[in-house]
Write a protein that holds these residues in place. Structure first.
Motif, mmCIF file in Angstrom:
data_model
loop_
_atom_site.group_PDB
_atom_site.id
_atom_site.type_symbol
_atom_site.label_atom_id
_atom_site.label_comp_id
_atom_site.label_asym_id
_atom_site.label_seq_id
_atom_site.Cartn_x
_atom_site.Cartn_y
_atom_site.Cartn_z
ATOM 1 N N ARG A 238 0.827 -1.210 0.000
ATOM 2 C CA ARG A 238 0.000 0.000 0.000
ATOM 3 C C ARG A 238 0.858 1.256 0.000
ATOM 4 O O ARG A 238 0.564 2.230 -0.690
ATOM 5 C CB ARG A 238 -0.938 -0.003 1.212
ATOM 6 C CG ARG A 238 -2.014 -1.074 1.168
ATOM 7 C CD ARG A 238 -2.934 -0.935 2.356
ATOM 8 N NE ARG A 238 -3.973 -1.954 2.378
ATOM 9 C CZ ARG A 238 -4.978 -1.968 3.257
ATOM 10 N NH1 ARG A 238 -5.049 -1.010 4.195
ATOM 11 N NH2 ARG A 238 -5.890 -2.919 3.217
ATOM 12 N N GLN A 239 1.915 1.242 0.798
ATOM 13 C CA GLN A 239 2.794 2.406 0.859
ATOM 14 C C GLN A 239 3.497 2.631 -0.481
ATOM 15 O O GLN A 239 3.652 3.765 -0.932
ATOM 16 C CB GLN A 239 3.806 2.245 1.985
ATOM 17 C CG GLN A 239 3.178 2.307 3.376
ATOM 18 C CD GLN A 239 4.171 2.004 4.480
ATOM 19 O OE1 GLN A 239 5.196 1.367 4.248
ATOM 20 N NE2 GLN A 239 3.868 2.439 5.689
ATOM 21 N N GLU A 241 2.388 1.794 -3.425
ATOM 22 C CA GLU A 241 1.412 2.243 -4.416
ATOM 23 C C GLU A 241 0.780 3.581 -4.055
ATOM 24 O O GLU A 241 -0.022 4.127 -4.824
ATOM 25 C CB GLU A 241 0.325 1.182 -4.584
ATOM 26 C CG GLU A 241 0.842 -0.134 -5.161
ATOM 27 C CD GLU A 241 -0.242 -1.189 -5.280
ATOM 28 O OE1 GLU A 241 -1.383 -0.914 -4.833
ATOM 29 O OE2 GLU A 241 0.041 -2.280 -5.813
ATOM 30 N N GLY A 242 1.122 4.088 -2.865
ATOM 31 C CA GLY A 242 0.573 5.370 -2.439
ATOM 32 C C GLY A 242 -0.877 5.312 -2.021
ATOM 33 O O GLY A 242 -1.574 6.330 -1.996
ATOM 34 N N THR A 243 -1.344 4.132 -1.677
ATOM 35 C CA THR A 243 -2.744 3.982 -1.268
ATOM 36 C C THR A 243 -2.913 3.975 0.238
ATOM 37 O O THR A 243 -4.018 3.833 0.743
ATOM 38 C CB THR A 243 -3.326 2.679 -1.843
ATOM 39 O OG1 THR A 243 -2.536 1.574 -1.390
ATOM 40 C CG2 THR A 243 -3.325 2.715 -3.362
ATOM 41 N N ASP A 244 -1.809 4.126 0.953
ATOM 42 C CA ASP A 244 -1.875 4.097 2.415
ATOM 43 C C ASP A 244 -0.799 5.019 2.968
ATOM 44 O O ASP A 244 0.390 4.734 2.864
ATOM 45 C CB ASP A 244 -1.657 2.667 2.924
ATOM 46 C CG ASP A 244 -1.857 2.564 4.431
ATOM 47 O OD1 ASP A 244 -1.789 1.440 4.940
ATOM 48 O OD2 ASP A 244 -2.101 3.597 5.089
ATOM 49 N N ASN A 245 -1.209 6.120 3.552
ATOM 50 C CA ASN A 245 -0.267 7.081 4.123
ATOM 51 C C ASN A 245 -0.066 6.888 5.621
ATOM 52 O O ASN A 245 0.697 7.593 6.246
ATOM 53 C CB ASN A 245 -0.739 8.514 3.857
ATOM 54 C CG ASN A 245 -0.726 8.834 2.370
ATOM 55 O OD1 ASN A 245 0.201 8.457 1.664
ATOM 56 N ND2 ASN A 245 -1.762 9.524 1.904
#
Length: 291
Positions: A238-239, A241-245
């Motif tokens: 996720r990190q 792919e930028g889907t989880d900050n």
């Protein structure tokens, strides 16, 4: 513990403390059965060398040292922090016949052939990637007539904790591999494993391990155990792919799901605690043929 490298969660202080509590209290029926079989099957009571694999924080190694005061108990584990806790407990109890060393249960190259009178292995063999190699090593280092006593997680339908964790895994990280810790609980699987390694006269029994604890303990047992690798990989994905900050969001999702699934399974009590009544371990004993 077995089947993990020492630089992972098994070697962290928080996990050592949590595992110590689980092993000392919640898994006591399993430990008691191993000690009961050891006192019944291992003879004589003095001058022996007994190897305990994946000793964790000390069970059953410490119990063996007390039960066999005139023999040497050799504890082993991959995680140094686990063994440090074991040695600290042994010192507090003034136990002098217990040694420990870092070792992989699948590689007993530190031991020569036919060097141990008995081997114990509590709730660890089901974690191993190569169970057959472990059993072959156990056979090699046992003396002829030596005794193996090992326990594993029971069948899937009789292990509520695993069933709940698997349900969370399938919903949250369905593409991640699942470690089938119940494989040896399938009918005949454990006996087939040890007989293939050369052991004879295998006997199998089941032990009920009802577990009652807090919801937080249930979460930690799942997240730090069977879910740990999948959750870490999903967080990294996720990190990337930028889907989880948020570094903790995947773990927060897991905690929420554990609560939800536990409620659905009917194991949450009125006071908020969790009672896993349907939990079984299987305990096996077998011997190496005499020369």
């Amino acid at each position: 513990m077995a089947g993990h490298t020492a630089d992972n969660f098994w070697d962290k202080d928080a996990v050592v403390a949590a595992y110590s509590n689980l092993n000392n209290d919640l898994f006591r029926p399993n430990t008691n059965k191993i000690l009961e079989l050891a006192e019944t099957l291992i003879h004589p009571k003095s001058g022996l060398h007994i190897l305990d694999l994946a000793s964790g924080t000390g069970n059953p190694a410490i119990g063996l040292a007390i039960a066999f005061p005139d023999s040497q108990i050799h504890a082993s584990d991959l995680a140094p922090a686990m063994l440090q806790k074991l040695q600290s407990t042994a010192k507090e109890l003034k136990i002098t016949n217990l040694t420990s060393q870092i070792a992989d249960a699948q590689d007993l190259s530190f031991a020569s052939d036919c060097s141990y009178d008995a081997i114990t292995f509590s709730l660890g063999v089901h974690f191993l990637p190569n169970k057959a190699k472990c059993l072959a090593e156990c056979f090699r280092v046992l003396k002829p007539g030596g005794v193996l006593i090992a326990s594993a997680v029971g069948p899937f339908d009789k292990t509520d904790g695993v069933r709940i964790t698997k349900a969370v895994h399938d919903r949250l990280t369905p593409s991640a591999p699942w470690l089938d810790v119940n494989a040896l609980g399938q009918e005949g699987a454990f006996i087939d494993l040890v007989t293939h390694a050369g052991f004879e006269n295998p006997h199998l029994c089941t032990v009920s391990i009802p577990i009652t604890g807090s919801m937080d303990q249930m979460k930690q047992m799942s997240i730090r155990g069977l879910l740990s690798t999948a959750l870490a990989a999903e967080q990294q994905r996720r990190q990337k792919e930028g889907t989880d900050n948020s570094s903790g969001s995947i773990f927060q999702e897991a905690e929420s799901l554990i609560e939800e699934v536990s409620e659905a399974y009917g194991v949450v009590q009125q006071d908020g605690s969790v009672h896993l009544a349907n939990n079984e371990a299987i305990v096996l004993d077998a011997t190496k043929p005499k020369a």
